[in-house]
Scaffold this motif. Structure first.
Motif, PDB file in Angstrom:
ATOM      1  N   VAL A  99       0.853  -1.176   0.000  1.00 55.52           N
ATOM      2  CA  VAL A  99       0.000   0.000   0.000  1.00 55.52           C
ATOM      3  C   VAL A  99       0.895   1.234   0.000  1.00 55.52           C
ATOM      4  O   VAL A  99       1.843   1.327   0.774  1.00 55.52           O
ATOM      5  N   GLN A 100       0.558   2.191  -0.873  1.00 54.95           N
ATOM      6  CA  GLN A 100       1.313   3.447  -0.938  1.00 54.95           C
ATOM      7  C   GLN A 100       0.367   4.610  -0.746  1.00 54.95           C
ATOM      8  O   GLN A 100      -0.802   4.549  -1.128  1.00 54.95           O
ATOM      9  N   LEU A 101       0.887   5.675  -0.146  1.00 56.59           N
ATOM     10  CA  LEU A 101       0.130   6.891   0.086  1.00 56.59           C
ATOM     11  C   LEU A 101       0.779   8.031  -0.676  1.00 56.59           C
ATOM     12  O   LEU A 101       2.003   8.208  -0.611  1.00 56.59           O
ATOM     13  N   GLN A 102      -0.034   8.800  -1.375  1.00 57.88           N
ATOM     14  CA  GLN A 102       0.458   9.946  -2.136  1.00 57.88           C
ATOM     15  C   GLN A 102      -0.301  11.181  -1.687  1.00 57.88           C
ATOM     16  O   GLN A 102      -1.502  11.304  -1.941  1.00 57.88           O
ATOM     17  N   ALA A 103       0.413  12.089  -1.036  1.00 58.17           N
ATOM     18  CA  ALA A 103      -0.205  13.312  -0.531  1.00 58.17           C
ATOM     19  C   ALA A 103       0.144  14.484  -1.421  1.00 58.17           C
ATOM     20  O   ALA A 103       1.228  14.547  -1.996  1.00 58.17           O
ATOM     21  N   CYS A 104      -0.775  15.428  -1.512  1.00 52.64           N
ATOM     22  CA  CYS A 104      -0.508  16.651  -2.267  1.00 52.64           C
ATOM     23  C   CYS A 104      -1.391  17.772  -1.735  1.00 52.64           C
ATOM     24  O   CYS A 104      -2.311  17.525  -0.950  1.00 52.64           O
ATOM     25  N   GLY A 105      -1.097  18.990  -2.164  1.00 54.63           N
ATOM     26  CA  GLY A 105      -1.922  20.127  -1.813  1.00 54.63           C
ATOM     27  C   GLY A 105      -1.267  21.145  -0.917  1.00 54.63           C
ATOM     28  O   GLY A 105      -1.866  22.178  -0.618  1.00 54.63           O
ATOM     29  N   GLY A 106      -0.054  20.886  -0.458  1.00 51.82           N
ATOM     30  CA  GLY A 106       0.623  21.860   0.390  1.00 51.82           C
ATOM     31  C   GLY A 106       1.065  23.077  -0.392  1.00 51.82           C
ATOM     32  O   GLY A 106       0.913  23.144  -1.613  1.00 51.82           O
ATOM     33  N   GLY A 107       1.595  24.059   0.331  1.00 44.81           N
ATOM     34  CA  GLY A 107       2.073  25.254  -0.326  1.00 44.81           C
ATOM     35  C   GLY A 107       2.237  26.394   0.644  1.00 44.81           C
ATOM     36  O   GLY A 107       2.206  26.205   1.863  1.00 44.81           O
ATOM     37  N   LEU A 108       2.404  27.579   0.082  1.00 43.36           N
ATOM     38  CA  LEU A 108       2.560  28.806   0.862  1.00 43.36           C
ATOM     39  C   LEU A 108       1.247  29.589   0.835  1.00 43.36           C
ATOM     40  O   LEU A 108       0.680  29.807  -0.245  1.00 43.36           O
ATOM     41  N   VAL A 114      -8.976   3.352   9.365  1.00 43.19           N
ATOM     42  CA  VAL A 114      -8.676   4.673   9.910  1.00 43.19           C
ATOM     43  C   VAL A 114      -7.661   5.372   9.010  1.00 43.19           C
ATOM     44  O   VAL A 114      -6.653   4.770   8.645  1.00 43.19           O
ATOM     45  N   MET A 115      -7.944   6.616   8.672  1.00 42.95           N
ATOM     46  CA  MET A 115      -6.965   7.460   7.989  1.00 42.95           C
ATOM     47  C   MET A 115      -6.871   8.767   8.735  1.00 42.95           C
ATOM     48  O   MET A 115      -7.826   9.181   9.408  1.00 42.95           O
ATOM     49  N   GLY A 116      -5.731   9.404   8.608  1.00 46.36           N
ATOM     50  CA  GLY A 116      -5.578  10.658   9.328  1.00 46.36           C
ATOM     51  C   GLY A 116      -4.448  11.503   8.805  1.00 46.36           C
ATOM     52  O   GLY A 116      -3.729  11.127   7.879  1.00 46.36           O
ATOM     53  N   TRP A 117      -4.330  12.669   9.411  1.00 43.35           N
ATOM     54  CA  TRP A 117      -3.267  13.611   9.113  1.00 43.35           C
ATOM     55  C   TRP A 117      -2.505  13.936  10.386  1.00 43.35           C
ATOM     56  O   TRP A 117      -3.118  14.132  11.448  1.00 43.35           O
ATOM     57  N   TYR A 118      -1.205  13.979  10.257  1.00 46.60           N
ATOM     58  CA  TYR A 118      -0.306  14.397  11.320  1.00 46.60           C
ATOM     59  C   TYR A 118       0.557  15.523  10.773  1.00 46.60           C
ATOM     60  O   TYR A 118       0.640  15.719   9.553  1.00 46.60           O
ATOM     61  N   GLY A 143      -4.100   4.160   9.662  1.00 47.29           N
ATOM     62  CA  GLY A 143      -3.965   3.468  10.927  1.00 47.29           C
ATOM     63  C   GLY A 143      -4.093   1.964  10.780  1.00 47.29           C
ATOM     64  O   GLY A 143      -3.341   1.189  11.381  1.00 47.29           O
ATOM     65  N   MET A 144      -5.050   1.544   9.961  1.00 47.05           N
ATOM     66  CA  MET A 144      -5.289   0.117   9.772  1.00 47.05           C
ATOM     67  C   MET A 144      -5.954  -0.086   8.409  1.00 47.05           C
ATOM     68  O   MET A 144      -6.904   0.622   8.096  1.00 47.05           O
ATOM     69  N   ASP A 157      -0.265   1.411  10.432  1.00 45.10           N
ATOM     70  CA  ASP A 157       0.664   2.522  10.609  1.00 45.10           C
ATOM     71  C   ASP A 157       1.507   2.771   9.358  1.00 45.10           C
ATOM     72  O   ASP A 157       2.737   2.689   9.395  1.00 45.10           O
ATOM     73  N   LEU A 158       0.832   3.121   8.297  1.00 44.82           N
ATOM     74  CA  LEU A 158       1.497   3.425   7.031  1.00 44.82           C
ATOM     75  C   LEU A 158       1.533   4.935   6.829  1.00 44.82           C
ATOM     76  O   LEU A 158       0.563   5.626   7.127  1.00 44.82           O
ATOM     77  N   TRP A 159       2.631   5.441   6.261  1.00 43.19           N
ATOM     78  CA  TRP A 159       2.831   6.882   6.135  1.00 43.19           C
ATOM     79  C   TRP A 159       3.072   7.312   4.709  1.00 43.19           C
ATOM     80  O   TRP A 159       3.741   6.608   3.941  1.00 43.19           O
ATOM     81  N   GLY A 160       2.539   8.479   4.370  1.00 39.97           N
ATOM     82  CA  GLY A 160       2.848   9.127   3.117  1.00 39.97           C
ATOM     83  C   GLY A 160       4.141   9.911   3.233  1.00 39.97           C
ATOM     84  O   GLY A 160       4.770   9.975   4.301  1.00 39.97           O
TER      85      GLY A 160
END
Length: 120
Positions: free
Chosen positions: A1-10, A32-36, A97-98, A108-111
């Motif tokens: 399983v892979q996670l791809q995050a986007c949308g950050g910026g200034l 469970v999914m979440g943001w840290y 989370g799961m 406990d998988l992380w992008g």
């Protein structure tokens, strides 16, 4: 399983950003999914969680300003961030989370993280 995050910026204080995180792989269901987030010199901290049934949990510092939502069909989680403050500046990480996959449960998988900078 892979996670791809986007949308950050200034963004300027008071502005808004929307983060998204898509999970891919042999996924049957995500519990469970979440943001840290992790600011320089600080420990990684929970921002928001969403459970498969739709229940959510937020850090006190973001309640009323951030909204987490999910699309089960797309295995995607979103974080709508409004009224951003300089203190929100951090690298934001999505997390599973799961998850149940064709090979069994994984946890406990992380992008890779996406930078959010709030500054004038």
């Amino acid at each position: 399983v892979q996670l791809q995050a986007c949308g950050g910026g200034l963004v300027q204080p008071g502005g808004s950003l929307r983060l998204s995180c898509a999970a891919s792989g042999s996924i049957l269901s995500i519990n469970v999914m979440g943001w840290y987030r992790q600011a320089p010199g600080r420990q990684r901290e929970l921002v928001a969680l969403i459970m498969r049934g739709g229940n959510t949990n937020y850090a006190d510092s973001v309640k009323g300003r951030f909204t987490i939502s999910g699309d089960n069909a797309k295995n995607t989680v979103y974080l709508q961030m409004n009224s951003l403050e300089p203190e929100d500046t951090a690298v934001y990480y999505c997390n599973i989370g799961m998850v149940l996959t064709t090979r069994g449960y994984e946890s406990d998988l992380w992008g890779q993280g996406t930078q959010v900078t709030v500054s004038s």
